[in-house]
Design an enzyme around this catalytic site. Structure first.
Site, PDB file in Angstrom:
ATOM      1  N   GLN A 289      -0.207  52.518 -19.482  1.00 32.79           N
ATOM      2  CA  GLN A 289      -0.869  53.340 -18.457  1.00 32.79           C
ATOM      3  C   GLN A 289      -0.840  54.834 -18.784  1.00 32.79           C
ATOM      4  O   GLN A 289      -1.135  55.664 -17.926  1.00 32.79           O
ATOM      5  CB  GLN A 289      -0.216  53.110 -17.085  1.00 32.79           C
TER       6      GLN A 289
ATOM      7  N   LYS B 122      -7.409  49.113 -21.797  1.00 40.35           N
ATOM      8  CA  LYS B 122      -7.114  50.147 -20.797  1.00 40.35           C
ATOM      9  C   LYS B 122      -7.520  51.539 -21.291  1.00 40.35           C
ATOM     10  O   LYS B 122      -7.428  52.510 -20.563  1.00 40.35           O
ATOM     11  CB  LYS B 122      -5.633  50.117 -20.421  1.00 40.35           C
TER      12      LYS B 122
HETATM   13  N1  7TS Z   1       2.573  47.525 -18.942  1.00 37.67           N
HETATM   14  C1  7TS Z   1       1.978  48.204 -17.947  1.00 37.67           C
HETATM   15  C2  7TS Z   1       2.577  49.478 -17.468  1.00 37.67           C
HETATM   16  C3  7TS Z   1       0.785  47.735 -17.404  1.00 37.67           C
HETATM   17  O1  7TS Z   1       0.191  48.431 -16.425  1.00 37.67           O
HETATM   18  C4  7TS Z   1       0.226  46.520 -17.885  1.00 37.67           C
HETATM   19  C5  7TS Z   1      -1.014  45.933 -17.285  1.00 37.67           C
HETATM   20  C6  7TS Z   1       0.882  45.866 -18.938  1.00 37.67           C
HETATM   21  C7  7TS Z   1       2.052  46.391 -19.416  1.00 37.67           C
HETATM   22  C8  7TS Z   1       0.317  44.633 -19.538  1.00 37.67           C
HETATM   23  O2  7TS Z   1      -0.863  44.920 -20.194  1.00 37.67           O
HETATM   24  P1  7TS Z   1      -1.824  43.765 -20.748  1.00 37.67           P
HETATM   25  O3  7TS Z   1      -2.999  44.486 -21.274  1.00 37.67           O
HETATM   26  O4  7TS Z   1      -1.065  43.032 -21.794  1.00 37.67           O
HETATM   27  O5  7TS Z   1      -2.133  42.881 -19.579  1.00 37.67           O
HETATM   28  N2  7TS Z   1      -1.248  46.294 -15.960  1.00 37.67           N
HETATM   29  C9  7TS Z   1      -2.174  45.757 -15.127  1.00 37.67           C
HETATM   30  C10 7TS Z   1      -2.396  46.267 -13.839  1.00 37.67           C
HETATM   31  O6  7TS Z   1      -1.794  47.225 -13.344  1.00 37.67           O
HETATM   32  N3  7TS Z   1      -3.356  45.524 -13.254  1.00 37.67           N
HETATM   33  O7  7TS Z   1      -3.770  44.593 -14.127  1.00 37.67           O
HETATM   34  C11 7TS Z   1      -3.048  44.729 -15.292  1.00 37.67           C
END
Ligand code: 7TS
Length: 406
Positions: free
Chosen positions: A203, A226
């Protein structure tokens, strides 16, 4: 650089969509960001003209695909200012990076009684892989508490860190609270005791400038989707001195130098950690997304998103039924709300009918919800392509919900 918001919005075709006959107001950027035309075109062109497997072929298309895949790695290296390109490992995303990292780090370095230090505001993907690793190697998970504003309790951190601590694994920006953690301070403190630090930048990579050499973090993970790139691609950065010592997480093609039935010699970095056919198009798309973000400019992004967050926060503070969850001094792009007496899922469903896309739930951070004694929040998360008019639409819809349930 000067950016025109209308021009920027034209870069993202999906922002012109309508839902239920109303203009889409997309405020779920922390879950995933929308993709600019250049990223969509890059994926399309790759599959139209260049699709081939990498590293193995002598033919022309394979060479092109390999060159573009490796150029994307270099784009990522430059973006986070890693010292070496082979410190950049492509994975399927933050979760995949975290699992690979926790497994491999535990195998290399953790013994029974060793401690892993995380915080109370971690995403499940920085909790569960460590719990699995702890079961395997007998290490113990320790948790830095947070205060009522959603800030790390730094005095408690200092008490928790000890010679038993073998890794600090910490989120940079909380996806549920928006808190920006003082990672520079924490890394410096941990390094005083020779403890490596892993940063979950899922994030932060799309909002804040990150220089891994300046921060001196030892590992860093993020997801492509993201930061305006495709899904299914992510990054595990690690300092070479650690990655060289750590065993691979998966075995298979591309990660070997030689295989006999008696013994396998592993490939060098970064291939040691990239078993199997990679998400080639995804990596190339991520490289393009990073170039796009650089072109927009992180300074512009910080200013635009900061204004949106401040504006939304001031509107939320005017409504007595609304409590903001996460009131840290340093915040980024996330506004989590608890609306008195109304379940977030009801709010989300009604907002949806107005075309407003927010996320409702625990956001994969159940310990945070328990800490604040709530089942879930209604979360708006902003991107530089959002507008104040969209924030107004969010609050008009929220007011409607509050009236309806009054
Ligand atoms: N760490 C943080 C801080 C995140 O916000 C997320 C995903 C992940 C790890 C995992 O990322 P991914 O791309 O492997 O899924 N956060 C979110 C959210 O806040 N809403 O949907 C996914």
């Amino acid at each position: 650089m000067i950016n025109d918001i209308n021009k920027i919005r034209q870069d993202f075709p999906i922002l012109a969509e309508q839902v239920y006959g109303k203009p889409l107001v997309y405020l779920d950027n922390a879950a995933t960001t929308q993709k600019p035309q250049i990223v969509i075109d890059t994926l399309r062109d790759y599959y139209l003209h260049e699709n081939s497997n990498i590293h193995r072929g002598v033919h022309r298309l394979s060479q092109i695909a390999t060159d573009k895949y490796e150029a994307a790695r270099e784009t990522v290296r430059e973006f986070i200012n890693a010292k070496f390109t082979d410190e950049i490992i492509f994975t399927a995303g933050t979760t995949a990076s975290m699992n690979a990292f926790a497994y491999s780090f535990a195998k290399a370095y953790l013994k029974p009684g060793d401690e892993i230090l995380i915080s109370h505001m971690e995403h499940h993907s920085n909790i569960v892989p460590w719990q699995i690793a702890c079961k395997d190697c007998g290490a113990v998970l320790k948790v830095i508490p947070i205060d009522d504003n959603g800030e790390l309790m730094l005095d408690e951190f200092e008490k928790l860190i000890s010679p038993r601590t073998k890794i600090v694994s910490l989120v940079h920006v909380s996806n549920s609270l928006g808190t920006v953690n003082p990672i520079q301070h924490i890394i410096a403190k941990a390094h005083k005791q020779n403890i490596p630090v892993m940063i979950d930048a899922a994030q932060s990579i799309q909002h804040l400038p990150i220089d891994v050499q300046k921060l001196d973090c030892d590992f860093l993970v993020f997801s492509g989707h993201k930061i305006y790139g495709p899904t299914g691609i992510g990054i595990l950065y690690g300092k070479k001195k650690f990655l060289d010592e750590m065993p691979p997480y998966q075995g298979g093609g591309d990660m070997i130098l030689s295989v006999t039935f008696e013994e396998t010699k592993f490939n060098v970095l970064p291939y040691k950690f990239e078993a199997g056919t990679a998400n080639i198009a995804g990596a190339i798309g991520l490289g393009e997304a990073i170039k796009y973000v650089k072109n927009i400019g992180l300074d512009f992004i910080a200013t635009a998103e900061g204004e949106l967050l401040d504006y939304a926060t001031s509107l939320a503070n005017e409504i007595p039924e609304i409590r903001i969850i996460g009131t840290a001094k340093e915040k980024s792009s996330v506004l989590s709300l608890d609306v008195k007496g109304i379940h977030p899922h009801d709010i989300g469903s009604i907002l949806d009918r107005d075309g407003v896309a927010v996320r409702t739930g625990h956001h994969c951070t159940e310990p945070i919800m328990r800490r604040f004694n709530i089942p879930a929040t209604t979360r708006a998360s902003f991107s530089f392509y959002n507008t104040k008019a969209e924030v107004d639409a969010l609050f008009a819809s929220l007011q409607k919900v509050i009236k309806l349930f009054a």
